[in-house]
Design a protein around this motif. Structure first.
Motif, PDB file in Angstrom:
ATOM      1  N   GLY A  62       0.611  -1.018   0.110  1.00 30.69           N
ATOM      2  CA  GLY A  62       0.028  -0.093  -0.053  1.00 30.69           C
ATOM      3  C   GLY A  62       0.987   1.428   0.117  1.00 30.69           C
ATOM      4  O   GLY A  62       2.083   1.241   0.234  1.00 30.69           O
ATOM      5  N   MET A  63       0.202   2.399  -0.328  1.00 31.22           N
ATOM      6  CA  MET A  63       0.953   3.517  -0.130  1.00 31.22           C
ATOM      7  C   MET A  63       0.525   4.404   0.885  1.00 31.22           C
ATOM      8  O   MET A  63      -0.834   4.568   1.206  1.00 31.22           O
ATOM      9  CB  MET A  63       0.722   4.358  -1.620  1.00 31.22           C
ATOM     10  CG  MET A  63       1.549   5.618  -1.687  1.00 31.22           C
ATOM     11  SD  MET A  63       1.559   6.357  -3.277  1.00 31.22           S
ATOM     12  CE  MET A  63       2.147   5.099  -4.351  1.00 31.22           C
ATOM     13  N   SER A  64       1.344   5.030   1.568  1.00 33.54           N
ATOM     14  CA  SER A  64       0.929   5.823   2.922  1.00 33.54           C
ATOM     15  C   SER A  64       0.163   7.508   2.229  1.00 33.54           C
ATOM     16  O   SER A  64       0.573   7.755   1.161  1.00 33.54           O
ATOM     17  CB  SER A  64       2.080   6.394   3.632  1.00 33.54           C
ATOM     18  OG  SER A  64       3.203   7.188   3.008  1.00 33.54           O
ATOM     19  N   ALA A  65      -0.432   7.941   3.006  1.00 40.97           N
ATOM     20  CA  ALA A  65      -0.931   9.153   2.797  1.00 40.97           C
ATOM     21  C   ALA A  65       0.176  10.323   2.331  1.00 40.97           C
ATOM     22  O   ALA A  65      -0.096  11.050   1.510  1.00 40.97           O
ATOM     23  CB  ALA A  65      -1.835   9.634   3.886  1.00 40.97           C
ATOM     24  N   GLU A  66       0.924  10.121   3.063  1.00 44.62           N
ATOM     25  CA  GLU A  66       2.218  11.126   2.880  1.00 44.62           C
ATOM     26  C   GLU A  66       2.840  10.736   1.448  1.00 44.62           C
ATOM     27  O   GLU A  66       3.237  11.863   0.749  1.00 44.62           O
ATOM     28  CB  GLU A  66       3.453  10.984   3.834  1.00 44.62           C
ATOM     29  CG  GLU A  66       2.877  11.583   5.151  1.00 44.62           C
ATOM     30  CD  GLU A  66       2.626  10.383   6.122  1.00 44.62           C
ATOM     31  OE1 GLU A  66       2.821   9.190   5.627  1.00 44.62           O
ATOM     32  OE2 GLU A  66       1.750  10.784   7.166  1.00 44.62           O
ATOM     33  N   GLY A  67       3.056   9.643   1.025  1.00 47.05           N
ATOM     34  CA  GLY A  67       3.417   9.324  -0.206  1.00 47.05           C
ATOM     35  C   GLY A  67       2.438   9.766  -1.289  1.00 47.05           C
ATOM     36  O   GLY A  67       3.135  10.375  -2.270  1.00 47.05           O
ATOM     37  N   LYS A  68       1.241   9.293  -1.169  1.00 50.33           N
ATOM     38  CA  LYS A  68       0.326  10.099  -2.232  1.00 50.33           C
ATOM     39  C   LYS A  68       0.349  11.502  -2.335  1.00 50.33           C
ATOM     40  O   LYS A  68       0.263  12.026  -3.400  1.00 50.33           O
ATOM     41  CB  LYS A  68      -1.193   9.549  -1.828  1.00 50.33           C
ATOM     42  CG  LYS A  68      -1.213   8.284  -2.084  1.00 50.33           C
ATOM     43  CD  LYS A  68      -2.776   7.729  -1.579  1.00 50.33           C
ATOM     44  CE  LYS A  68      -2.921   6.093  -1.562  1.00 50.33           C
ATOM     45  NZ  LYS A  68      -4.166   5.665  -1.196  1.00 50.33           N
ATOM     46  N   ALA A  69       0.310  12.229  -1.376  1.00 57.03           N
ATOM     47  CA  ALA A  69       0.631  13.812  -1.257  1.00 57.03           C
ATOM     48  C   ALA A  69       2.028  14.222  -1.755  1.00 57.03           C
ATOM     49  O   ALA A  69       1.705  15.251  -2.732  1.00 57.03           O
ATOM     50  CB  ALA A  69       0.607  14.163   0.133  1.00 57.03           C
ATOM     51  N   ARG A  70       2.733  13.488  -1.650  1.00 54.22           N
ATOM     52  CA  ARG A  70       4.288  13.845  -2.254  1.00 54.22           C
ATOM     53  C   ARG A  70       4.034  13.918  -3.884  1.00 54.22           C
ATOM     54  O   ARG A  70       4.463  14.554  -4.765  1.00 54.22           O
ATOM     55  CB  ARG A  70       5.288  12.970  -2.017  1.00 54.22           C
ATOM     56  CG  ARG A  70       6.042  13.576  -0.621  1.00 54.22           C
ATOM     57  CD  ARG A  70       7.426  12.962  -0.403  1.00 54.22           C
ATOM     58  NE  ARG A  70       7.088  11.457  -0.427  1.00 54.22           N
ATOM     59  CZ  ARG A  70       7.143  10.629   0.610  1.00 54.22           C
ATOM     60  NH1 ARG A  70       7.234  11.087   1.932  1.00 54.22           N
ATOM     61  NH2 ARG A  70       7.350   9.405   0.418  1.00 54.22           N
ATOM     62  N   ILE A  71       3.199  12.532  -4.260  1.00 50.32           N
ATOM     63  CA  ILE A  71       3.498  12.501  -5.590  1.00 50.32           C
ATOM     64  C   ILE A  71       2.470  13.384  -6.292  1.00 50.32           C
ATOM     65  O   ILE A  71       2.720  13.951  -7.668  1.00 50.32           O
ATOM     66  CB  ILE A  71       2.818  11.104  -6.030  1.00 50.32           C
ATOM     67  CG1 ILE A  71       3.839  10.091  -5.489  1.00 50.32           C
ATOM     68  CG2 ILE A  71       2.163  10.667  -7.400  1.00 50.32           C
ATOM     69  CD1 ILE A  71       3.256   8.685  -5.644  1.00 50.32           C
ATOM     70  N   ALA A  72       1.170  13.720  -5.551  1.00 55.96           N
ATOM     71  CA  ALA A  72       0.298  14.795  -6.063  1.00 55.96           C
ATOM     72  C   ALA A  72       0.823  16.009  -6.370  1.00 55.96           C
ATOM     73  O   ALA A  72       0.609  16.853  -7.279  1.00 55.96           O
ATOM     74  CB  ALA A  72      -0.795  14.437  -5.144  1.00 55.96           C
ATOM     75  N   GLN A  75       3.119  16.134  -9.423  1.00 55.70           N
ATOM     76  CA  GLN A  75       2.516  16.349 -10.613  1.00 55.70           C
ATOM     77  C   GLN A  75       1.838  17.695 -10.955  1.00 55.70           C
ATOM     78  O   GLN A  75       2.000  18.230 -11.807  1.00 55.70           O
ATOM     79  CB  GLN A  75       1.331  15.081 -10.466  1.00 55.70           C
ATOM     80  CG  GLN A  75       0.617  15.065 -11.911  1.00 55.70           C
ATOM     81  CD  GLN A  75       1.320  14.601 -13.093  1.00 55.70           C
ATOM     82  OE1 GLN A  75       2.429  13.656 -12.881  1.00 55.70           O
ATOM     83  NE2 GLN A  75       1.494  15.123 -14.023  1.00 55.70           N
TER      84      GLN A  75
END
Length: 90
Positions: A62-72, A75
């Motif tokens: 899974g991906m953590s919320a922090e990881g998703k936020a960094r990717i967003a 982008q």
């Protein structure tokens, strides 16, 4: 020699070679010459690995919320640069 005599001589030679191969290889069944399309059939004498190895289910990562936020954020930064370049190109 006509064609049928040549073909019968070739078939006789193939039969002799298959017998010699089965004697040398200790095969009771002669090896098939022609193979059809597709995946080869399973051999009955092959060991069954599935029966000896227990089935283990793969764990999904899974991906953590922090990881998703960094990717967003990265982008959005790329989109901003692309949008700025598009405005200056016009």
């Amino acid at each position: 020699m006509n064609t049928t005599e040549i073909l019968s001589a070739i078939d006789a030679e193939i039969g002799k070679l298959m017998q010699a191969r089965s004697i040398l290889s200790d095969y009771s069944v002669p090896v098939a010459i022609r193979r059809g399309p597709g995946r080869p059939k399973k051999i009955a004498s092959a060991p069954q690995r599935a029966a000896t190895v227990p089935h283990v289910k793969a764990v999904k990562r899974g991906m953590s919320a922090e990881g998703k936020a960094r990717i967003a954020a990265a982008q959005k930064k790329r989109w901003a640069v692309a949008k700025k370049l598009a405005k200056t190109a016009i």
